[in-house]
Design an enzyme around this catalytic site. Structure first.
Site, mmCIF file in Angstrom:
data_model
loop_
_atom_site.group_PDB
_atom_site.id
_atom_site.type_symbol
_atom_site.label_atom_id
_atom_site.label_comp_id
_atom_site.label_asym_id
_atom_site.label_seq_id
_atom_site.Cartn_x
_atom_site.Cartn_y
_atom_site.Cartn_z
ATOM 1 N N TYR A 152 -10.205 -23.950 -31.234
ATOM 2 C CA TYR A 152 -9.941 -25.389 -31.339
ATOM 3 C C TYR A 152 -8.662 -25.787 -30.594
ATOM 4 O O TYR A 152 -8.671 -26.682 -29.746
ATOM 5 C CB TYR A 152 -9.840 -25.792 -32.807
ATOM 6 C CG TYR A 152 -9.415 -27.245 -33.001
ATOM 7 C CD1 TYR A 152 -10.317 -28.275 -32.777
ATOM 8 C CD2 TYR A 152 -8.120 -27.560 -33.397
ATOM 9 C CE1 TYR A 152 -9.931 -29.601 -32.940
ATOM 10 C CE2 TYR A 152 -7.733 -28.880 -33.566
ATOM 11 C CZ TYR A 152 -8.638 -29.892 -33.335
ATOM 12 O OH TYR A 152 -8.245 -31.204 -33.492
ATOM 13 N N LYS A 156 -8.227 -28.094 -27.152
ATOM 14 C CA LYS A 156 -7.426 -29.311 -27.115
ATOM 15 C C LYS A 156 -6.316 -29.214 -26.061
ATOM 16 O O LYS A 156 -5.978 -30.211 -25.411
ATOM 17 C CB LYS A 156 -6.836 -29.595 -28.496
ATOM 18 C CG LYS A 156 -7.855 -30.067 -29.527
ATOM 19 C CD LYS A 156 -8.526 -31.358 -29.101
ATOM 20 C CE LYS A 156 -9.341 -31.978 -30.238
ATOM 21 N NZ LYS A 156 -10.044 -33.216 -29.803
#
Length: 262
Positions: A152, A156
């Protein structure tokens, strides 16, 4: 403050709830014709949208179909907000890198990075014609990657870098690209009993209510509270407006003071 957005058109992904819905609502209030995209269209999104598109944005076909539908519905795109992100509950593995799988990595990269690549590529001809604006919703995890499921934070961080690249290439052609990086926001990611807030609470032997109460102290949030979706939406509305006409390639952190570096 009049943001002079009346009559503009916008595509907002991940718009059914949370930050995306708050953005759609803020845009609609400012006179923007919103095309809201999500896997599930909620009544709240339908209420504020000129058109809605149900699509799986973690797939190329789904992402492209959103832009195709938007162009048909509103004729052109002035604003693109790549907000869809996070991850499905089944991929909330907090056991670390060695337990992560290729499928987990692909899930987070597709949803948090490639969705924005696909929608941006499809929307850019219209955005270039209209000298429009793109906002990519990243996360402070791009700056402090040690927490959260593997894949994750990395996705990002890549999304923030992608925005910087786009701003360098298309800024001279009139398209402004910026990044918004929220800290914890009062959405279902933290407040839903099946999402990361509940997982972290369980890992610490706490109830979810206890965890949320302790979160500002645990994260050393200077404001002593988490951000609300409407606050992120207000920042995004300003950034895409003419009032921010020379803000290009920026990454705005909105986290109550978690990130301590300058």
């Amino acid at each position: 403050m009049d943001l002079a957005l009346t009559g503009k058109t916008a595509v907002v992904t991940g718009a059914s709830r949370g930050i995306g819905l708050a953005v759609a609502e803020a845009f609609a209030e400012a006179g923007v014709r919103v095309v809201g995209a999500a896997r599930t269209i909620t009544p709240e999104l339908d209420k504020v949208s000129a058109a809605t598109v149900s699509a799986d944005l973690s797939t190329r076909d789904g992402a492209v179909s959103v832009i195709d539908a938007a162009l048909e519905a509103v004729g052109g795109i002035d604003i693109l907000v790549n907000n869809v992100g996070g991850g499905d509950p089944e991929w909330l593995d907090l056991d670390g890198f060695l337990s992560s799988t290729d499928e987990q990595w692909r899930h987070y990269l597709d949803l948090n990075l490639f969705s924005a690549i696909w929608t941006t590529r499809a929307a850019l001809p219209s955005l270039l014609e209209r000298r429009g604006s793109i906002v990519n919703v990243s996360s402070i995890n791009a700056h402090v990657p040690g927490s959260g499921p593997v894949g994750y934070s990395e996705a990002k961080a890549a999304l923030a870098s992608f925005g910087k690249r786009l701003s360098e290439e298309f800024g001279p052609q009139g398209v402004r690209v910026n990044t918004i990086s929220p800290g914890p926001v009062g959405t279902r990611i933290w407040r839903d009993e099946h999402r990361i807030g509940a997982k972290l609470a369980s890992a610490q032997g706490m109830s979810q209510e206890q965890f949320l109460d302790a979160l500002p102290t645990q994260f050393d949030i200077a404001s002593r509270r988490i951000t609300e979706p409407e606050e992120v939406a207000a920042l995004i509305a300003f950034v895409v407006s003419g009032k921010a006409a020379n803000i290009v390639g920026a990454d705005f952190v909105i986290d109550g003071g978690i990130v301590k570096t300058t």
